[in-house]
Design an enzyme around this catalytic site. Structure first.
Site, mmCIF file in Angstrom:
data_model
loop_
_atom_site.group_PDB
_atom_site.id
_atom_site.type_symbol
_atom_site.label_atom_id
_atom_site.label_comp_id
_atom_site.label_asym_id
_atom_site.label_seq_id
_atom_site.Cartn_x
_atom_site.Cartn_y
_atom_site.Cartn_z
ATOM 1 C CB ALA A 107 -0.943 0.004 1.206
ATOM 2 C CB ALA A 108 3.744 2.377 1.961
ATOM 3 N N PRO A 109 3.317 4.375 -0.629
ATOM 4 C CG PRO A 109 3.944 6.392 -1.664
ATOM 5 C CD PRO A 109 4.019 4.888 -1.835
ATOM 6 N N GLY A 110 0.621 5.215 -0.508
ATOM 7 C CA GLY A 110 -0.797 5.356 -0.276
ATOM 8 C C GLY A 110 -1.643 6.055 -1.320
ATOM 9 C CG ASP A 157 6.847 -11.242 3.106
ATOM 10 O OD1 ASP A 157 6.151 -11.186 2.081
ATOM 11 O OD2 ASP A 157 8.024 -11.641 3.096
ATOM 12 C CB CYS A 230 5.425 1.347 -12.548
ATOM 13 S SG CYS A 230 6.481 1.156 -11.090
#
Length: 302
Positions: A107-110, A157, A230
């Site tokens: 998820a990060a950075p969101g 993890d 990406c």
């Protein structure tokens, strides 16, 4: 050799592809509908004399000519959030609904996490997971600034994620925006490819397979899992989806990609993949003036 040259056979216009990869990436912000409406955000930008260009395919995305879109007060107060145009695609493919239980495995950075919450009207629960404590701090900060309240943050993890802390044992939907070799970010990070190695591509692909497998396992039958990266490498894209199709109960389903894209590849350097990966989407920088991206949508079958 420029690592991107290995993907020349996959693109329709080599010259346009390489030229696009060398141009700076436009700055894009997403209107945070938890705090305001797109019309109100645009009106404030007009009043403040801040130039912007509406993104035609999504009324919540705005291109700003300034290099640092986070310096205006609407951004500071959580009305806007910096998010690459192409990175808004996975959440749209996932189509989360208010009240559902959603897992964002990396998820990060969101940016995608908070987009999911906004699409759910900040109702239900989004479990935002990451295994990097520093990145989780960014996730928390962004969620607080944007007024997100339906987010639960976990540090695990993703390959062996446990639902034991929760009072439910499966998710309605899951998204895996996987850690990758980041080849598609060359426009905003020009040094990305300086330390590129094929060995790293293969090693991160193994991690991706583990996280995507766990996402399928943790999602209810009939539920949706979206996988995205990406990068351009088939080893990290179609090969990962092909692996999960062989090892887990799921199937590829098509979705309407809002950006110009091309079909996933079924053959690469001597390897063959399940024919259904043709329903996945490759987004190249020269097609929409964005970063490079890959997105696949899966349905859990059992």
């Amino acid at each position: 050799m420029n690592p991107l040259e290995r993907y020349a056979p996959l693109v329709d216009d080599e010259a346009a592809f390489f030229a696009a990869c060398e141009r700076p990436l436009p700055a894009v912000v997403r209107v945070n509908t938890i705090k305001t409406a797109p019309e109100r955000a645009r009106r404030v930008l007009d009043d403040e004399g801040i130039e912007y260009e509406s993104v035609g395919w999504h009324d919540q995305l705005l291109r700003l000519p300034e290099a640092s879109p986070g310096t205006n007060w609407p951004y500071f107060h959580g009305w806007l959030h910096g998010q690459e145009e192409v990175s808004a695609v996975p959440a749209l493919a996932l189509d989360p609904q208010p009240g559902e239980k959603i897992w964002d495995s990396c998820a990060a950075p969101g940016s995608k996490t908070t987009q999911l919450s906004a699409m759910m009207d900040d109702r239900g629960v989004v479990v935002g997971n990451d295994n990097n404590l520093g990145r989780l701090s960014s996730l928390r900060h962004n969620a607080e600034r944007l007024g997100v309240t339906n987010l639960v943050v976990t540090k695990q993890d993703g390959r062996n994620f446990s639902l034991k802390p929760f009072d439910f044992d499966e998710f309605d939907r899951a998204i895996v925006d996987a850690p990758c070799s980041c080849e598609g970010t060359i426009r905003k990070n020009p040094t990305t490819l300086e330390e590129w190695t094929l060995e790293h591509v293969h090693s991160v692909a193994a991690v991706q397979k583990g996280i995507l497998s766990r996402a399928v396992q943790a999602t209810k039958p009939g539920g949706t899992v979206v996988y995205s990266t990406c990068t351009f490498a088939p080893e990290e894209n179609e090969a990962v989806v092909d692996h999960v199709l062989e090892t887990e109960d799921c199937e590829v389903v098509d979705f309407d990609c809002p950006l110009d894209s091309v079909s996933g590849v079924t053959e690469w350097e001597g390897d063959s993949y399940d024919s259904s990966v043709e329903q996945t989407h490759r987004i190249y920088p020269h097609l929409n003036d964005t970063g490079g991206f890959y997105c696949a949508k899966l349905e859990v079958t059992a």
